[in-house]
Design a protein around this motif. Structure first.
Motif, PDB file in Angstrom:
ATOM      1  N   LEU A  68      -2.141   8.802  -3.036  1.00  0.00           N
ATOM      2  CA  LEU A  68      -1.408   8.487  -1.802  1.00  0.00           C
ATOM      3  C   LEU A  68      -1.962   9.253  -0.606  1.00  0.00           C
ATOM      4  N   VAL A  69      -2.302  10.504  -0.811  1.00  0.00           N
ATOM      5  CA  VAL A  69      -2.879  11.304   0.276  1.00  0.00           C
ATOM      6  C   VAL A  69      -4.239  10.733   0.677  1.00  0.00           C
ATOM      7  N   SER A  70      -5.042  10.330  -0.306  1.00  0.00           N
ATOM      8  CA  SER A  70      -6.349   9.725  -0.008  1.00  0.00           C
ATOM      9  C   SER A  70      -6.200   8.446   0.800  1.00  0.00           C
ATOM     10  N   ALA A  71      -5.128   7.703   0.553  1.00  0.00           N
ATOM     11  CA  ALA A  71      -4.899   6.431   1.250  1.00  0.00           C
ATOM     12  C   ALA A  71      -4.125   6.613   2.554  1.00  0.00           C
ATOM     13  N   GLY A  72      -3.865   7.835   2.971  1.00  0.00           N
ATOM     14  CA  GLY A  72      -3.204   8.063   4.253  1.00  0.00           C
ATOM     15  C   GLY A  72      -1.690   8.040   4.208  1.00  0.00           C
ATOM     16  N   LEU A  73      -1.096   8.129   3.042  1.00  0.00           N
ATOM     17  CA  LEU A  73       0.357   8.137   2.834  1.00  0.00           C
ATOM     18  C   LEU A  73       1.010   6.804   3.200  1.00  0.00           C
ATOM     19  N   PRO A  74       2.214   6.562   2.690  1.00  0.00           N
ATOM     20  CA  PRO A  74       2.911   5.298   2.977  1.00  0.00           C
ATOM     21  C   PRO A  74       3.276   5.158   4.456  1.00  0.00           C
ATOM     22  N   THR A  75       3.310   3.923   4.917  1.00  0.00           N
ATOM     23  CA  THR A  75       3.724   3.639   6.293  1.00  0.00           C
ATOM     24  C   THR A  75       5.249   3.596   6.363  1.00  0.00           C
ATOM     25  N   ASP A  76       5.767   3.429   7.569  1.00  0.00           N
ATOM     26  CA  ASP A  76       7.217   3.327   7.752  1.00  0.00           C
ATOM     27  C   ASP A  76       7.784   2.058   7.124  1.00  0.00           C
ATOM     28  N   ALA A  77       6.943   1.063   6.898  1.00  0.00           N
ATOM     29  CA  ALA A  77       7.390  -0.212   6.329  1.00  0.00           C
ATOM     30  C   ALA A  77       7.372  -0.207   4.797  1.00  0.00           C
ATOM     31  N   ALA A  78       7.034   0.910   4.174  1.00  0.00           N
ATOM     32  CA  ALA A  78       6.903   0.972   2.713  1.00  0.00           C
ATOM     33  C   ALA A  78       8.257   1.091   2.023  1.00  0.00           C
ATOM     34  N   ALA A  79       8.401   0.354   0.945  1.00  0.00           N
ATOM     35  CA  ALA A  79       9.577   0.471   0.072  1.00  0.00           C
ATOM     36  C   ALA A  79       9.201   1.483  -1.010  1.00  0.00           C
ATOM     37  N   MET A  80       9.318   2.753  -0.680  1.00  0.00           N
ATOM     38  CA  MET A  80       8.775   3.817  -1.531  1.00  0.00           C
ATOM     39  C   MET A  80       9.485   3.987  -2.870  1.00  0.00           C
ATOM     40  N   ARG A  81      10.649   3.451  -3.026  1.00  0.00           N
ATOM     41  CA  ARG A  81      11.362   3.571  -4.303  1.00  0.00           C
ATOM     42  C   ARG A  81      11.022   2.430  -5.264  1.00  0.00           C
ATOM     43  N   ASP A  98       6.928   1.582 -13.049  1.00  0.00           N
ATOM     44  CA  ASP A  98       7.612   1.799 -11.779  1.00  0.00           C
ATOM     45  C   ASP A  98       7.460   3.259 -11.364  1.00  0.00           C
ATOM     46  N   VAL A  99       7.173   3.487 -10.082  1.00  0.00           N
ATOM     47  CA  VAL A  99       6.977   4.834  -9.551  1.00  0.00           C
ATOM     48  C   VAL A  99       7.850   5.000  -8.310  1.00  0.00           C
ATOM     49  N   ASP A 100       8.687   6.016  -8.314  1.00  0.00           N
ATOM     50  CA  ASP A 100       9.520   6.340  -7.155  1.00  0.00           C
ATOM     51  C   ASP A 100       8.736   7.326  -6.277  1.00  0.00           C
ATOM     52  N   VAL A 101       7.952   6.778  -5.361  1.00  0.00           N
ATOM     53  CA  VAL A 101       7.096   7.591  -4.491  1.00  0.00           C
ATOM     54  C   VAL A 101       7.938   8.450  -3.548  1.00  0.00           C
ATOM     55  N   TYR A 102       9.083   7.941  -3.117  1.00  0.00           N
ATOM     56  CA  TYR A 102       9.954   8.712  -2.235  1.00  0.00           C
ATOM     57  C   TYR A 102      10.392  10.001  -2.923  1.00  0.00           C
ATOM     58  N   SER A 103      10.820   9.885  -4.163  1.00  0.00           N
ATOM     59  CA  SER A 103      11.251  11.046  -4.933  1.00  0.00           C
ATOM     60  C   SER A 103      10.108  12.031  -5.135  1.00  0.00           C
ATOM     61  N   LEU A 104       8.908  11.516  -5.327  1.00  0.00           N
ATOM     62  CA  LEU A 104       7.733  12.365  -5.526  1.00  0.00           C
ATOM     63  C   LEU A 104       7.366  13.109  -4.246  1.00  0.00           C
ATOM     64  N   LEU A 105       7.239  12.373  -3.138  1.00  0.00           N
ATOM     65  CA  LEU A 105       6.768  12.975  -1.891  1.00  0.00           C
ATOM     66  C   LEU A 105       7.826  13.787  -1.162  1.00  0.00           C
ATOM     67  N   TYR A 106       9.051  13.282  -1.118  1.00  0.00           N
ATOM     68  CA  TYR A 106      10.076  13.922  -0.302  1.00  0.00           C
ATOM     69  C   TYR A 106      11.138  14.665  -1.107  1.00  0.00           C
ATOM     70  N   GLY A 108      10.204  16.154  -4.172  1.00  0.00           N
ATOM     71  CA  GLY A 108       9.497  17.147  -4.979  1.00  0.00           C
ATOM     72  C   GLY A 108       9.595  16.908  -6.469  1.00  0.00           C
ATOM     73  N   ASN A 109       9.906  15.690  -6.893  1.00  0.00           N
ATOM     74  CA  ASN A 109      10.056  15.370  -8.306  1.00  0.00           C
ATOM     75  C   ASN A 109       8.681  15.120  -8.922  1.00  0.00           C
ATOM     76  N   LEU A 110       8.088  16.148  -9.509  1.00  0.00           N
ATOM     77  CA  LEU A 110       6.733  16.047 -10.046  1.00  0.00           C
ATOM     78  C   LEU A 110       6.651  15.224 -11.333  1.00  0.00           C
ATOM     79  N   SER A 111       7.801  14.879 -11.920  1.00  0.00           N
ATOM     80  CA  SER A 111       7.764  14.004 -13.101  1.00  0.00           C
ATOM     81  C   SER A 111       7.308  12.600 -12.704  1.00  0.00           C
ATOM     82  N   LYS A 112       7.399  12.261 -11.418  1.00  0.00           N
ATOM     83  CA  LYS A 112       6.949  10.959 -10.912  1.00  0.00           C
ATOM     84  C   LYS A 112       5.450  10.968 -10.568  1.00  0.00           C
ATOM     85  N   ASN A 113       4.805  12.124 -10.676  1.00  0.00           N
ATOM     86  CA  ASN A 113       3.392  12.264 -10.323  1.00  0.00           C
ATOM     87  C   ASN A 113       2.528  11.868 -11.523  1.00  0.00           C
ATOM     88  N   LEU A 114       2.472  10.575 -11.794  1.00  0.00           N
ATOM     89  CA  LEU A 114       1.765  10.058 -12.957  1.00  0.00           C
ATOM     90  C   LEU A 114       0.255  10.166 -12.789  1.00  0.00           C
TER      91      LEU A 114
END
Length: 158
Positions: A68-81, A98-106, A108-114
Motif C-alpha cells: 500500500l505504501v508503494s502504491a501511494g496509499l488508498p485515496t479518499d474514495a477507497a472502501a478500505m474495509r 478479505d483484508v480490512d486495510v482501514y484496521s491495518l493502517l489506522y 494498528g491491527n497487524l494481524s491484517k498485514n498479510l
C-alpha cells in the motif's frame, strides 16, 4: 570470458562458477556476489490507490502494508474495509482473502498485514458513493454546460 549462464544459481554457486571461469586468466580470483534488485517477482495493487500498477518485490514476499505504501496509499474514495488479496493457486484459480486495510493502517491491527507472494493482486475497491459520483458527474457536467450555453445565448439576443 564471454557470456556465462547464471539462470537458477544461488549466490554461493554463482561465486564458484565465476571463480572457476576467471581462474583461467587470474590467479586466485576473489569474487563477491550481491543481488542489487529482484525484477522477476512482481505484485499488483489496483483500484483506489494514488499510483496503481505493477510493482517489483525486493524479496520473496511483501506485506500488504508495504504494498500500500508503494502504491501511494488508498485515496479518499477507497472502501478500505472491503479490500481483497487475490492469490493465484497451482490449479490456475484465484483464492480471495478479505483484508480490512482501514484496521491495518489506522487501527494498528497487524494481524491484517498479510504476506503477498509474486503474482498476487491487492484490490482496493471504491465506495458506493464514489461510484455513484463517477456515474452522475459526466451527466451533471453535460447538463451544466448545456444550460450555461443556453443562458449565454439568451444574454446576447437583441
Amino acid at each position: 570470458m564471454g557470456d556465462i549462464n547464471i539462470d537458477g544459481l544461488t549466490k554461493a554457486r554463482l561465486k564458484e562458477k565465476l571463480s572457476g571461469a576467471l581462474a583461467e586468466y587470474i590467479l586466485n580470483p576473489e569474487i563477491d556476489v550481491s543481488i542489487v534488485s529482484y525484477l522477476s517477482k512482481v505484485y499488483f495493487v489496483v483500484g483506489e490507490v494514488r499510483s496503481p500498477g505493477k510493482f517489483y518485490m525486493r524479496g520473496n514476499t511483501m506485506s500488504v502494508r508495504e504494498a500500500l505504501v508503494s502504491a501511494g496509499l488508498p485515496t479518499d474514495a477507497a472502501a478500505m474495509r472491503r479490500c481483497r488479496l487475490i492469490t493465484p493457486n497451482n490449479a490456475g484459480e484465484n483464492n480471495y482473502i478479505d483484508v480490512d486495510v482501514y484496521s491495518l493502517l489506522y487501527g494498528g491491527n497487524l494481524s491484517k498485514n498479510l504476506e503477498m507472494k509474486p503474482g498476487d493482486v491487492l484490490y482496493i475497491p471504491a465506495t458506493i458513493i464514489a461510484k455513484a459520483i463517477r456515474v452522475i458527474s459526466p451527466v451533471t457536467n453535460f447538463t451544466g454546460e448545456t444550460a450555461g450555453s443556453v443562458a449565454r445565448g439568451a444574454l446576447f439576443l437583441p
